[in-house]
Structures are given as structure tokens and as C-alpha cells.
Write a protein that holds these residues in place. Structure first.
Motif, PDB file in Angstrom:
ATOM      1  N   MET A  61       0.911  -1.083  -0.033  1.00 54.07           N
ATOM      2  CA  MET A  61      -0.138   0.002  -0.117  1.00 54.07           C
ATOM      3  C   MET A  61       0.806   1.415  -0.015  1.00 54.07           C
ATOM      4  N   GLU A  62       1.912   1.143   0.628  1.00 55.29           N
ATOM      5  CA  GLU A  62       2.814   2.351   0.670  1.00 55.29           C
ATOM      6  C   GLU A  62       3.473   2.819  -0.562  1.00 55.29           C
ATOM      7  N   SER A  63       3.681   1.612  -1.612  1.00 56.27           N
ATOM      8  CA  SER A  63       3.977   1.900  -2.739  1.00 56.27           C
ATOM      9  C   SER A  63       2.993   2.514  -3.884  1.00 56.27           C
ATOM     10  N   VAL A  64       2.023   2.598  -3.464  1.00 58.66           N
ATOM     11  CA  VAL A  64       1.033   2.950  -4.477  1.00 58.66           C
ATOM     12  C   VAL A  64       0.907   4.505  -4.593  1.00 58.66           C
ATOM     13  N   GLU A  65       0.993   4.880  -5.961  1.00 57.51           N
ATOM     14  CA  GLU A  65       0.985   6.314  -6.116  1.00 57.51           C
ATOM     15  C   GLU A  65      -0.466   6.568  -6.418  1.00 57.51           C
ATOM     16  N   TRP A  66      -1.106   7.281  -5.374  1.00 61.14           N
ATOM     17  CA  TRP A  66      -2.665   7.421  -5.556  1.00 61.14           C
ATOM     18  C   TRP A  66      -3.033   8.687  -6.495  1.00 61.14           C
ATOM     19  N   ALA A  67      -2.230   9.475  -6.804  1.00 63.91           N
ATOM     20  CA  ALA A  67      -2.509  10.367  -8.069  1.00 63.91           C
ATOM     21  C   ALA A  67      -2.410   9.496  -9.424  1.00 63.91           C
ATOM     22  N   ASN A  68      -2.011   8.284  -9.367  1.00 62.03           N
ATOM     23  CA  ASN A  68      -1.985   7.790 -10.520  1.00 62.03           C
ATOM     24  C   ASN A  68      -3.125   6.585 -10.824  1.00 62.03           C
ATOM     25  N   ASP A  69      -3.880   6.856 -11.826  1.00 65.88           N
ATOM     26  CA  ASP A  69      -5.058   5.979 -11.957  1.00 65.88           C
ATOM     27  C   ASP A  69      -4.796   4.481 -12.305  1.00 65.88           C
ATOM     28  N   ASP A  70      -3.538   4.266 -12.865  1.00 69.83           N
ATOM     29  CA  ASP A  70      -3.382   2.775 -13.184  1.00 69.83           C
ATOM     30  C   ASP A  70      -3.023   2.197 -11.956  1.00 69.83           C
ATOM     31  N   HIS A  71      -2.345   3.092 -11.018  1.00 67.88           N
ATOM     32  CA  HIS A  71      -1.912   2.327  -9.661  1.00 67.88           C
ATOM     33  C   HIS A  71      -2.950   2.070  -8.865  1.00 67.88           C
ATOM     34  N   VAL A  72      -4.003   3.130  -8.761  1.00 71.40           N
ATOM     35  CA  VAL A  72      -5.159   2.939  -7.952  1.00 71.40           C
ATOM     36  C   VAL A  72      -6.036   1.831  -8.516  1.00 71.40           C
ATOM     37  N   VAL A  73      -6.108   1.674  -9.727  1.00 73.29           N
ATOM     38  CA  VAL A  73      -7.007   0.383 -10.347  1.00 73.29           C
ATOM     39  C   VAL A  73      -6.242  -0.914  -9.665  1.00 73.29           C
ATOM     40  N   ARG A  74      -5.013  -1.017 -10.025  1.00 72.14           N
ATOM     41  CA  ARG A  74      -4.209  -2.297  -9.566  1.00 72.14           C
ATOM     42  C   ARG A  74      -4.365  -2.393  -7.932  1.00 72.14           C
ATOM     43  N   ALA A  75      -4.398  -1.549  -7.123  1.00 76.65           N
ATOM     44  CA  ALA A  75      -4.507  -1.508  -5.899  1.00 76.65           C
ATOM     45  C   ALA A  75      -5.952  -1.994  -5.396  1.00 76.65           C
ATOM     46  N   LEU A  76      -7.056  -1.344  -6.119  1.00 78.84           N
ATOM     47  CA  LEU A  76      -8.278  -1.727  -5.913  1.00 78.84           C
ATOM     48  C   LEU A  76      -8.603  -3.318  -6.620  1.00 78.84           C
ATOM     49  N   GLN A  77      -7.904  -3.687  -7.488  1.00 77.80           N
ATOM     50  CA  GLN A  77      -8.120  -4.972  -7.915  1.00 77.80           C
ATOM     51  C   GLN A  77      -7.624  -5.938  -6.920  1.00 77.80           C
ATOM     52  N   ALA A  78      -6.466  -5.620  -6.380  1.00 75.34           N
ATOM     53  CA  ALA A  78      -5.908  -6.445  -5.192  1.00 75.34           C
ATOM     54  C   ALA A  78      -6.778  -6.488  -4.043  1.00 75.34           C
ATOM     55  N   MET A  79      -7.375  -5.389  -3.780  1.00 77.10           N
ATOM     56  CA  MET A  79      -8.227  -5.436  -2.604  1.00 77.10           C
ATOM     57  C   MET A  79      -9.783  -6.344  -2.917  1.00 77.10           C
ATOM     58  N   GLU A  80     -10.019  -6.480  -3.911  1.00 79.61           N
ATOM     59  CA  GLU A  80     -10.928  -7.278  -4.673  1.00 79.61           C
ATOM     60  C   GLU A  80     -10.826  -8.806  -4.484  1.00 79.61           C
ATOM     61  N   ARG A  81      -9.490  -9.146  -4.693  1.00 79.87           N
ATOM     62  CA  ARG A  81      -9.125 -10.467  -4.819  1.00 79.87           C
ATOM     63  C   ARG A  81      -9.053 -11.006  -3.134  1.00 79.87           C
ATOM     64  N   ILE A  82      -8.688  -9.878  -2.392  1.00 72.04           N
ATOM     65  CA  ILE A  82      -8.754 -10.293  -1.055  1.00 72.04           C
ATOM     66  C   ILE A  82     -10.199 -10.590  -0.411  1.00 72.04           C
ATOM     67  N   ILE A  83     -11.138  -9.871  -0.757  1.00 75.66           N
ATOM     68  CA  ILE A  83     -12.522  -9.882  -0.259  1.00 75.66           C
ATOM     69  C   ILE A  83     -13.246 -10.910  -1.020  1.00 75.66           C
ATOM     70  N   GLU A  84     -12.900 -11.385  -1.876  1.00 77.14           N
ATOM     71  CA  GLU A  84     -13.548 -12.377  -2.805  1.00 77.14           C
ATOM     72  C   GLU A  84     -14.272 -13.602  -2.019  1.00 77.14           C
ATOM     73  N   ASP A  85     -13.586 -13.950  -1.002  1.00 74.31           N
ATOM     74  CA  ASP A  85     -13.952 -15.110  -0.003  1.00 74.31           C
ATOM     75  C   ASP A  85     -14.916 -14.631   1.096  1.00 74.31           C
ATOM     76  N   PHE A  86     -14.798 -13.396   1.235  1.00 76.96           N
ATOM     77  CA  PHE A  86     -15.855 -12.886   2.397  1.00 76.96           C
ATOM     78  C   PHE A  86     -17.271 -13.176   1.838  1.00 76.96           C
ATOM     79  N   ASP A  87     -18.156 -12.963   2.865  1.00 72.85           N
ATOM     80  CA  ASP A  87     -19.744 -12.864   2.559  1.00 72.85           C
ATOM     81  C   ASP A  87     -19.923 -11.846   1.697  1.00 72.85           C
ATOM     82  N   SER A  88     -21.271 -12.123   0.761  1.00 75.83           N
ATOM     83  CA  SER A  88     -21.325 -11.077  -0.275  1.00 75.83           C
ATOM     84  C   SER A  88     -21.881  -9.760   0.004  1.00 75.83           C
ATOM     85  N   GLN A  89     -22.393  -9.794   1.217  1.00 74.21           N
ATOM     86  CA  GLN A  89     -22.816  -8.139   1.522  1.00 74.21           C
ATOM     87  C   GLN A  89     -21.653  -7.418   1.687  1.00 74.21           C
TER      88      GLN A  89
END
Length: 220
Positions: A1-29
Motif C-alpha cells: 500500500m505504501e508503494s501505491v501512487e494514489w494520483a496515478n489512475d493505473d496504480h489505483v486500479v491495480r490496488a483496488l483489484q488487489a483489494m477485490e481479490r482479498i475480499i472475494e472469499d468474504f460474505d457477499s454483503q
């Protein structure tokens, strides 16, 4: 997370995709809340590729160009982020923020050029003086090269009227005034119009300020 450049759209998208993979196994809510929150910020998952994308381009100015020579570009970045977050869901805020972006840009140009202004100066006066400080008024255009051509002069004249138009739109529909009712008929297309108009004007001003060969530098 510390390496993400939050002003860079490509970095933000990749970070959010990583978060998505992390929560895939959680409850659908949790996943539903995740996507709902992202859509409010302009992100959406492509149903075919399953990749996360921006629903609309982020309004921003070039880090290495228009903002490069500003002493402190943080106020411009703040306005741009606010416009981007509001343009699809809160047109009143987007329009109000577009006017504020123009006003801040004009003040930054005047500050960088060493031209004094007061808190009583309205937007028309600020933008006219900022344009004058950069030799961007049509009657100041150079006599030779593209800056002296009729095409550039016409474009400059139209661009300088943009600030007035955005201010009038904000006075009628944008935030910044207490109203007794919400304006009717206002939609995201009006927000896009104000945002893109403000972006064009600000990019013109800041690109000219940063250009080492701009005509105004001949006076320095």
C-alpha cells in the motif's frame, strides 16, 4: 500500500483489484458494499473482462507540464479531485468546484507573476488580469509565429469567455449560494460541460505559465 501512487489512475486500479481479490472469499454483503462504494467514486468492473475501469476520465492537468512549475499545486489538485468525485453524482458541486478551479488558477498565475490582487476582486477581474499577465489577451498576441495568427487570437478570445460562462452557470446552478429549492433539469452533462470548460481554461493558463518559450517571458 505504501508503494501505491494514489494520483496515478493505473496504480489505483491495480490496488483496488488487489483489494477485490482479498475480499472475494468474504460474505457477499461485503463485496456488494465494495462495488457500491467504488461506483460512487467513478469506478466500475467491466462485465466481460472483469477488470476494474474508470467510468469517465479523471479530470487532471499534466504533472510534468501544467503543474510542473507551480510553487504549490496542491490547491489545483484538490479542486480536480473534487470535480472528478462529483461530476457524475452531484452536478451542483461539480459546477461550483469548476468555478473555484478557475478562480484558484487565476490567483496562482497572478502570484507566480508577482501581480497583486485583493479579496474583493471578482472572477472576471481575476481572470482578465491573469490572462494579461501571460500576454494571453487577443490584443497582446505576438505579431509573428502561431501566437500572432488569427486562429490563435480567435481561440484565445473564446477561451477567455469560458471563465465568465462557468461563473454564470455556477451562479445559476452551482454550489456556493443558499437556495430555497434545488435547480431542476440539471444533469451530469452540465457538470461535464462546466468541468471540461474549466479544464480547458486552466490548462491554457498553466501551460503558458510553464512554457519556457512563452511570449510573456520576453518581458522578464
Amino acid at each position: 500500500m505504501e508503494s501505491v501512487e494514489w494520483a496515478n489512475d493505473d496504480h489505483v486500479v491495480r490496488a483496488l483489484q488487489a483489494m477485490e481479490r482479498i475480499i472475494e472469499d468474504f460474505d457477499s454483503q461485503y463485496t456488494e458494499k465494495f462495488w457500491s462504494a467504488l461506483e460512487q467514486d467513478g469506478y466500475k468492473r467491466d462485465p466481460e473482462t472483469k477488470r476494474l475501469v474508470l467510468q469517465s476520465p479523471r479530470v487532471r492537468l499534466a504533472e510534468e507540464g501544467a503543474l510542473a512549475n507551480l510553487t504549490d499545486p496542491s490547491v489545483i489538485k484538490s479542486h480536480l479531485s473534487r470535480i472528478h468525485a462529483a461530476v457524475e453524482f452531484d452536478p451542483e458541486l461539480a459546477i461550483g468546484s469548476a468555478k473555484e478551479l478557475i478562480e484558484s488558477t487565476a490567483k496562482l498565475v497572478l502570484t507566480e507573476r508577482g501581480v497583486a490582487f485583493t479579496k474583493d476582486d471578482d472572477l472576471t477581474r481575476l481572470t482578465n488580469r491573469a490572462a494579461e499577465a501571460l500576454n494571453l489577451r487577443p490584443n497582446q498576441a505576438a505579431t509573428d509565429g502561431p501566437d500572432g495568427g488569427s486562429g490563435v487570437k480567435r481561440i484565445l478570445g473564446g477561451a477567455l469567455n469560458i471563465a465568465v460562462g462557468v461563473a454564470e452557470l455556477r451562479n445559476a446552478y452551482g454550489t456556493g449560494h443558499g437556495r430555497d429549492r434545488r435547480p431542476s433539469g440539471l444533469g451530469s452533462r452540465h457538470a461535464h460541460l462546466a468541468a471540461n470548460a474549466a479544464y480547458l481554461w486552466c490548462e491554457l493558463m498553466l501551460d503558458t505559465l510553464a512554457d519556457p518559450k512563452a511570449p510573456w517571458r520576453k518581458e522578464v
